[in-house]
Design a protein around this motif. Structure first.
Motif, PDB file in Angstrom:
ATOM      1  N   GLN A 178     -11.848   2.060   9.519  1.00  0.00           N
ATOM      2  CA  GLN A 178     -13.052   2.841   9.254  1.00  0.00           C
ATOM      3  C   GLN A 178     -13.913   2.192   8.167  1.00  0.00           C
ATOM      4  O   GLN A 178     -15.145   2.186   8.254  1.00  0.00           O
ATOM      5  CB  GLN A 178     -12.665   4.259   8.858  1.00  0.00           C
ATOM      6  N   LEU A 179     -13.258   1.655   7.148  1.00  0.00           N
ATOM      7  CA  LEU A 179     -14.014   0.983   6.101  1.00  0.00           C
ATOM      8  C   LEU A 179     -14.768  -0.240   6.649  1.00  0.00           C
ATOM      9  O   LEU A 179     -15.929  -0.490   6.294  1.00  0.00           O
ATOM     10  CB  LEU A 179     -13.078   0.555   4.972  1.00  0.00           C
ATOM     11  N   LEU A 180     -14.101  -0.993   7.518  1.00  0.00           N
ATOM     12  CA  LEU A 180     -14.741  -2.178   8.089  1.00  0.00           C
ATOM     13  C   LEU A 180     -15.899  -1.800   9.014  1.00  0.00           C
ATOM     14  O   LEU A 180     -16.970  -2.431   9.003  1.00  0.00           O
ATOM     15  CB  LEU A 180     -13.716  -3.020   8.845  1.00  0.00           C
ATOM     16  N   GLY A 208       4.632  -2.990  13.603  1.00  0.00           N
ATOM     17  CA  GLY A 208       3.531  -2.852  12.668  1.00  0.00           C
ATOM     18  C   GLY A 208       2.202  -2.682  13.381  1.00  0.00           C
ATOM     19  O   GLY A 208       2.121  -2.524  14.604  1.00  0.00           O
ATOM     20  N   TRP A 209       1.137  -2.697  12.565  1.00  0.00           N
ATOM     21  CA  TRP A 209      -0.227  -2.542  13.065  1.00  0.00           C
ATOM     22  C   TRP A 209      -1.040  -3.788  12.676  1.00  0.00           C
ATOM     23  O   TRP A 209      -0.970  -4.251  11.546  1.00  0.00           O
ATOM     24  CB  TRP A 209      -0.888  -1.301  12.470  1.00  0.00           C
ATOM     25  N   MET A 210      -1.832  -4.275  13.663  1.00  0.00           N
ATOM     26  CA  MET A 210      -2.731  -5.403  13.419  1.00  0.00           C
ATOM     27  C   MET A 210      -4.173  -4.888  13.484  1.00  0.00           C
ATOM     28  O   MET A 210      -4.602  -4.324  14.486  1.00  0.00           O
ATOM     29  CB  MET A 210      -2.537  -6.518  14.448  1.00  0.00           C
ATOM     30  N   VAL A 211      -4.876  -5.068  12.375  1.00  0.00           N
ATOM     31  CA  VAL A 211      -6.304  -4.742  12.339  1.00  0.00           C
ATOM     32  C   VAL A 211      -7.080  -6.058  12.488  1.00  0.00           C
ATOM     33  O   VAL A 211      -6.999  -6.930  11.611  1.00  0.00           O
ATOM     34  CB  VAL A 211      -6.687  -4.049  11.027  1.00  0.00           C
ATOM     35  N   ALA A 212      -7.802  -6.201  13.611  1.00  0.00           N
ATOM     36  CA  ALA A 212      -8.602  -7.418  13.867  1.00  0.00           C
ATOM     37  C   ALA A 212     -10.080  -7.035  13.847  1.00  0.00           C
ATOM     38  O   ALA A 212     -10.496  -6.091  14.516  1.00  0.00           O
ATOM     39  CB  ALA A 212      -8.233  -8.038  15.203  1.00  0.00           C
ATOM     40  N   ALA A 213     -10.858  -7.750  13.069  1.00  0.00           N
ATOM     41  CA  ALA A 213     -12.286  -7.440  12.933  1.00  0.00           C
ATOM     42  C   ALA A 213     -13.100  -8.728  12.989  1.00  0.00           C
ATOM     43  O   ALA A 213     -12.623  -9.808  12.616  1.00  0.00           O
ATOM     44  CB  ALA A 213     -12.549  -6.701  11.624  1.00  0.00           C
ATOM     45  N   ARG A 214     -14.340  -8.598  13.456  1.00  0.00           N
ATOM     46  CA  ARG A 214     -15.255  -9.749  13.499  1.00  0.00           C
ATOM     47  C   ARG A 214     -16.669  -9.278  13.137  1.00  0.00           C
ATOM     48  O   ARG A 214     -17.045  -8.132  13.384  1.00  0.00           O
ATOM     49  CB  ARG A 214     -15.254 -10.411  14.870  1.00  0.00           C
ATOM     50  N   ALA A 215     -17.435 -10.204  12.573  1.00  0.00           N
ATOM     51  CA  ALA A 215     -18.835  -9.945  12.207  1.00  0.00           C
ATOM     52  C   ALA A 215     -19.599 -11.264  12.273  1.00  0.00           C
ATOM     53  O   ALA A 215     -19.009 -12.346  12.210  1.00  0.00           O
ATOM     54  CB  ALA A 215     -18.934  -9.337  10.812  1.00  0.00           C
ATOM     55  N   LEU A 263       0.838  -1.198   0.000  1.00  0.00           N
ATOM     56  CA  LEU A 263       0.000   0.000   0.000  1.00  0.00           C
ATOM     57  C   LEU A 263       0.870   1.244   0.000  1.00  0.00           C
ATOM     58  O   LEU A 263       1.929   1.274   0.638  1.00  0.00           O
ATOM     59  CB  LEU A 263      -0.913   0.011   1.225  1.00  0.00           C
ATOM     60  N   GLY A 264       0.436   2.253  -0.676  1.00  0.00           N
ATOM     61  CA  GLY A 264       1.219   3.477  -0.781  1.00  0.00           C
ATOM     62  C   GLY A 264       0.914   4.459   0.327  1.00  0.00           C
ATOM     63  O   GLY A 264       0.681   5.647   0.049  1.00  0.00           O
ATOM     64  N   GLU A 265       0.885   4.019   1.569  1.00  0.00           N
ATOM     65  CA  GLU A 265       0.622   4.893   2.714  1.00  0.00           C
ATOM     66  C   GLU A 265       1.298   4.292   3.925  1.00  0.00           C
ATOM     67  O   GLU A 265       1.700   3.124   3.934  1.00  0.00           O
ATOM     68  CB  GLU A 265      -0.876   5.023   2.946  1.00  0.00           C
ATOM     69  N   ALA A 266       1.418   5.101   4.972  1.00  0.00           N
ATOM     70  CA  ALA A 266       2.065   4.634   6.191  1.00  0.00           C
ATOM     71  C   ALA A 266       1.196   3.589   6.877  1.00  0.00           C
ATOM     72  O   ALA A 266      -0.027   3.588   6.716  1.00  0.00           O
ATOM     73  CB  ALA A 266       2.318   5.812   7.127  1.00  0.00           C
ATOM     74  N   PRO A 267       1.795   2.676   7.662  1.00  0.00           N
ATOM     75  CA  PRO A 267       1.020   1.624   8.329  1.00  0.00           C
ATOM     76  C   PRO A 267      -0.102   2.167   9.205  1.00  0.00           C
ATOM     77  O   PRO A 267      -1.215   1.637   9.201  1.00  0.00           O
ATOM     78  CB  PRO A 267       2.080   0.885   9.137  1.00  0.00           C
ATOM     79  N   GLU A 268       0.191   3.251   9.975  1.00  0.00           N
ATOM     80  CA  GLU A 268      -0.842   3.779  10.869  1.00  0.00           C
ATOM     81  C   GLU A 268      -2.020   4.326  10.072  1.00  0.00           C
ATOM     82  O   GLU A 268      -3.190   4.085  10.402  1.00  0.00           O
ATOM     83  CB  GLU A 268      -0.256   4.869  11.760  1.00  0.00           C
ATOM     84  N   ALA A 269      -1.698   5.075   9.012  1.00  0.00           N
ATOM     85  CA  ALA A 269      -2.773   5.618   8.175  1.00  0.00           C
ATOM     86  C   ALA A 269      -3.555   4.496   7.506  1.00  0.00           C
ATOM     87  O   ALA A 269      -4.790   4.549   7.403  1.00  0.00           O
ATOM     88  CB  ALA A 269      -2.186   6.559   7.141  1.00  0.00           C
ATOM     89  N   ALA A 270      -2.858   3.458   7.054  1.00  0.00           N
ATOM     90  CA  ALA A 270      -3.541   2.323   6.427  1.00  0.00           C
ATOM     91  C   ALA A 270      -4.440   1.606   7.427  1.00  0.00           C
ATOM     92  O   ALA A 270      -5.566   1.195   7.110  1.00  0.00           O
ATOM     93  CB  ALA A 270      -2.515   1.364   5.839  1.00  0.00           C
ATOM     94  N   ALA A 271      -3.943   1.455   8.674  1.00  0.00           N
ATOM     95  CA  ALA A 271      -4.746   0.782   9.697  1.00  0.00           C
ATOM     96  C   ALA A 271      -6.019   1.563   9.987  1.00  0.00           C
ATOM     97  O   ALA A 271      -7.120   0.995  10.105  1.00  0.00           O
ATOM     98  CB  ALA A 271      -3.920   0.590  10.958  1.00  0.00           C
ATOM     99  N   ASN A 272      -5.896   2.888  10.125  1.00  0.00           N
ATOM    100  CA  ASN A 272      -7.085   3.699  10.396  1.00  0.00           C
ATOM    101  C   ASN A 272      -8.075   3.657   9.227  1.00  0.00           C
ATOM    102  O   ASN A 272      -9.290   3.589   9.425  1.00  0.00           O
ATOM    103  CB  ASN A 272      -6.675   5.139  10.687  1.00  0.00           C
ATOM    104  N   ARG A 273      -7.533   3.730   8.012  1.00  0.00           N
ATOM    105  CA  ARG A 273      -8.420   3.690   6.842  1.00  0.00           C
ATOM    106  C   ARG A 273      -9.163   2.364   6.767  1.00  0.00           C
ATOM    107  O   ARG A 273     -10.395   2.322   6.581  1.00  0.00           O
ATOM    108  CB  ARG A 273      -7.600   3.904   5.573  1.00  0.00           C
ATOM    109  N   ILE A 274      -8.414   1.274   6.910  1.00  0.00           N
ATOM    110  CA  ILE A 274      -9.033  -0.055   6.829  1.00  0.00           C
ATOM    111  C   ILE A 274     -10.049  -0.250   7.955  1.00  0.00           C
ATOM    112  O   ILE A 274     -11.152  -0.781   7.765  1.00  0.00           O
ATOM    113  CB  ILE A 274      -7.949  -1.143   6.866  1.00  0.00           C
TER     114      ILE A 274
END
Length: 726
Positions: free
Chosen positions: A144-146, A169-176, A131-142
């Motif tokens: 918010q999308l989720l 790094g950043w770990m984005v964990a999501a559940r549904a 991805l063409g963005e920093a890890p923190e910015a990517a984590a926040n974007r992802i």
């Protein structure tokens, strides 16, 4: 040694308890209980419940009837073992919920964000991209999308490990789809609620009162008012289901609760007064509508509440539901006249009430008890192809219940239009002998034209309740009565009348110039008439006492087989002619004119002769014919107090929700690991981020594959053809 024994004593109890809990809460145990309940329910559906023991004996025999009673198969839903199985199922399912609910709740709150990065590579559905963005910015974007897509998200920042094995790094964990696990709780909770509601609304509470509250089942008979208090349940009984019969113009306040070994009486907090019973019929004779106009009388306050009760439209008062169950006779009054069926029997008249006291009758040597069983005002039968009813059928086997089709056999397989006709009222009664054995009879009030032009009275009889009625058909005379048949049967039993009939026949059938032929005819006619009348036997040990059967037995004994057909034809012609003279002599004795030997007279005579012949097999000295009646109708109500009903409704709702959640809600989890740079980053792109995504679903389907592809495009900007997807 003593220490070891003490240790066994200390630990044996918890081990046994743990093993019992493990057994009760196991899936196999619950499935076994459900299987037994299903089998028992099938038996309870196929085998009629709460029937008298004699009905089971008649249908299955004494051995199986006793086995059914011993195993309580005749009252499965109130059997102790069935209730015990339900109780164990409640305990087993409750333990399953108790054991698994905490784990489910914890799992619903856990995002599993601490999952190892290396573990993501083991998932079947995973993807990688830069991805063409920093890890923190990517984590926040992802994240918010989720969240906007209905996912629950948790972000975790990881520092680089001192040992160099874990990267920053950043770990984005999501559940549904957490409702999937809640569906498990809802479905199992529904089973518990339904079983509890069934136990509460079943016989458990009623039986508990017989076990612990001094109540006992009543097995006797008599009036309801005379039943002792120990057989009555109070109006405050929390749950019951029973039946109450209320005649028009009458009231009832005590319901009958059928038990396997008797009945219990349930006092109601009100009385039901039946003002009017309404019934309407289809052309087939089946009830189209029956309803009751009632007034409910409160026994405490005296309040009167009018109500109308129909099928599927019950009334409710003081927590008791009142359903229109069926209708019955409410004590109709009938007038009956005895028609003699034997020479020794005499005619008499009686009056009685349907379902009321029986009448002792003595006719000759027979002492019988007449029980008034049923009055049917409407009897609709199918008379399609009714001519077949008069075409030589055995009158002892005429069965209107099965219609004309059952008489025509395999040749009648075409669809024929029904010809439905109301054949009028009928009276049902029983004649019980001194030994207590009873036969059931059903006689129609008015003659029926079966299609051959000769109206007949139908006299039905059966030995057992599970058998169809067999009908004797007695012809109606020109006055529409059975008097002609009775006179002819009485004349046939009189020796002097038989002798006069023979002389008349001889005078008409022989030439005066040939006296020897006259004497031969006299001997043959006299012998045949005596055999038909039952005053002479074909042989000493003959069992047949009269009618055409006696003639046939005489031919078998006295005529060679080669000549039997010819001789039989001659004898039948002689007997028919002599019987016609007996018929006219019986009319002359009553002051009536003799009938000409025409087609109409022969049709009546033919049916009368058949009826007299078969009357020898009629198992009663008299047939009771109804001459008048006053109908009183009654409603049969089912009254129920069912506090478990709402519990069952709630259980059904939870069951629907739970099954829907388990079948149609997919539990999904998603992890996205974001690290700076990475081998996938382009040269000089220090701000680039290496992203690794893994997707997990409890049930993989085409929809889950589509969702994974959608998430790749939306979160990682990957298409299906992009390199790096798996």
């Amino acid at each position: 040694m003593s220490v070891s024994t003490h240790g066994l004593r200390v630990h044996r109890g918890p081990q046994v308890l743990r093993a019992a809990v493990e057994l009760l809460s196991s899936m196999r145990f619950a499935i076994a209980l459900l299987t037994i309940i299903c089998i028992a329910s099938i038996i309870g559906t196929v085998l009629k419940q709460h029937e008298p023991i004699n009905n089971y004996i008649n249908q299955f025999g004494p051995f199986w009837a006793e086995l059914f009673r011993a195993a309580r198969l005749d009252s499965i839903y109130s059997a102790w073992w069935f209730l015990l199985i339900l109780l164990f199922l409640v305990v087993s399912t409750t333990l399953c919920i108790v054991r698994n609910t905490p784990r489910i709740v914890v799992d619903l709150k856990t995002f599993k964000e601490n999952i190892r990065v290396q573990s993501l590579k083991a998932f079947g559905q995973r993807a990688e991209n830069t991805l063409g963005e920093a890890p923190e910015a990517a984590a926040n974007r992802i994240g918010q999308l989720l969240v906007s897509g209905g996912w629950k998200v948790k972000l975790q920042r990881r520092e680089a490990g001192a040992d160099g094995k874990s990267a920053e790094g950043w770990m984005v964990a999501a559940r549904a789809g957490g409702a999937h696990k809640l569906g498990y709780i809802a479905a199992h909770g529904a089973i518990v609620l339904v079983c509890l509601g069934g136990l509460l609304d079943g016989d458990l509470v009623v039986r508990a009162q017989t076990w612990f509250n001094g109540k006992s089942v009543f097995t006797g008979g008599g009036m309801i008012a005379d039943v002792p208090p120990q057989h009555r349940l109070s109006a405050s009984n929390p749950t019951f289901r029973g039946n109450i019969l209320v005649p028009e113009g009458g009231q009832g306040s005590v319901a009958i609760l059928n038990q396997s070994d008797g009945v219990l009486l349930q006092e109601l907090p009100f009385s039901i007064e039946l003002k009017k019973f309404i019934v309407d019929y289809y052309s087939t004779g089946m009830p189209k509508l029956f309803a009751s106009e009632v007034v409910l009388h409160d026994r405490e306050t005296g309040e009167q509440v009018p109500a109308r009760i129909e099928v599927n439209h019950p009334a409710s008062y003081k927590g008791v539901e009142i359903y229109q169950s069926s209708f019955d006779d409410g004590g109709s009054r009938v007038k009956l006249k005895a028609v003699p069926m034997t020479a020794a029997a005499k005619s008499f008249e009686v009056e009685g009430v349907i379902g009321g006291p029986s009448t002792e009758i003595t006719n000759g040597k027979d002492k019988l008890t007449l029980e008034y069983a049923a009055l049917r005002v409407i009897n609709v039968e199918n008379f399609a192809d009714a001519n077949a009813m008069g075409s030589g059928a055995d009158v002892r086997k005429v069965d209107l219940r099965h219609g004309i089709e059952s008489r025509l056999g395999a040749a009648n397989k075409t669809n024929k239009p029904k010809v439905l006709r109301n054949i009028g009222p009928s009276i049902g009664y029983k004649l019980r002998d001194a030994a207590g054995q009873a036969r059931e009879y059903q006689n129609y009030m008015v003659p029926v034209d079966t299609g051959d032009g000769q109206p007949v009275f139908l006299l039905g009889m059966r030995e057992k309740p599970d058998e169809p009625f067999r009908y004797l058909r007695v012809p109606a005379d020109e006055q529409g009565s059975m008097d002609g048949f009775v006179r002819m049967r009485a004349a046939l039993a009189d020796p002097a009348t038989r002798e006069r009939a023979v002389e008349r026949y001889i005078a008409k059938a022989t030439d005066p110039k040939r006296p020897e032929m006259a004497e031969q005819l006299r001997v043959s006619a006299t012998r045949a008439l005596a055999l038909f009348a039952g005053t002479e036997r074909a042989k000493a040990d003959a069992t047949t006492v009269g009618g055409w059967q006696a003639i046939a037995e005489f031919m078998e004994v006295n005529v060679p087989e080669a000549e039997r057909e010819r001789a039989g034809g001659v004898l039948v012609r002689i007997l028919n002619d002599v019987l016609f003279e007996v018929f006219n002599l019986s009319r002359e004795g009553a002051g009536l004119a003799a009938l000409a030997n025409d087609e109409k007279s022969q049709a009546y005579l033919t049916q009368a002769v058949l009826a007299i012949s078969d009357a020898h097999f009629y198992p009663a000295p008299v047939a009771m014919m109804m001459t008048d009646f006053t109908q009183v109708q009654a409603s049969v109500f089912q009254v129920a107090r069912a506090p478990g009903k709402n519990i069952v409704y709630l259980g059904c709702l939870l069951l629907i929700v739970g099954i829907f959640a388990m079948l149609y809600v997919r539990e999904r989890r998603l992890w996205v690991w974001l690290t700076p740079g990475g081998t996938a980053a382009s040269e000089g792109d220090a701000a680039g981020t290496a992203a690794t995504m893994a997707f997990s679903v409890n049930r993989k389907t085409i929809d889950s594959d589509r969702e994974f592809e959608h998430l790749k495009r939306k979160l990682l900007a990957l298409n299906k053809e992009d390199h790096g997807t798996t």
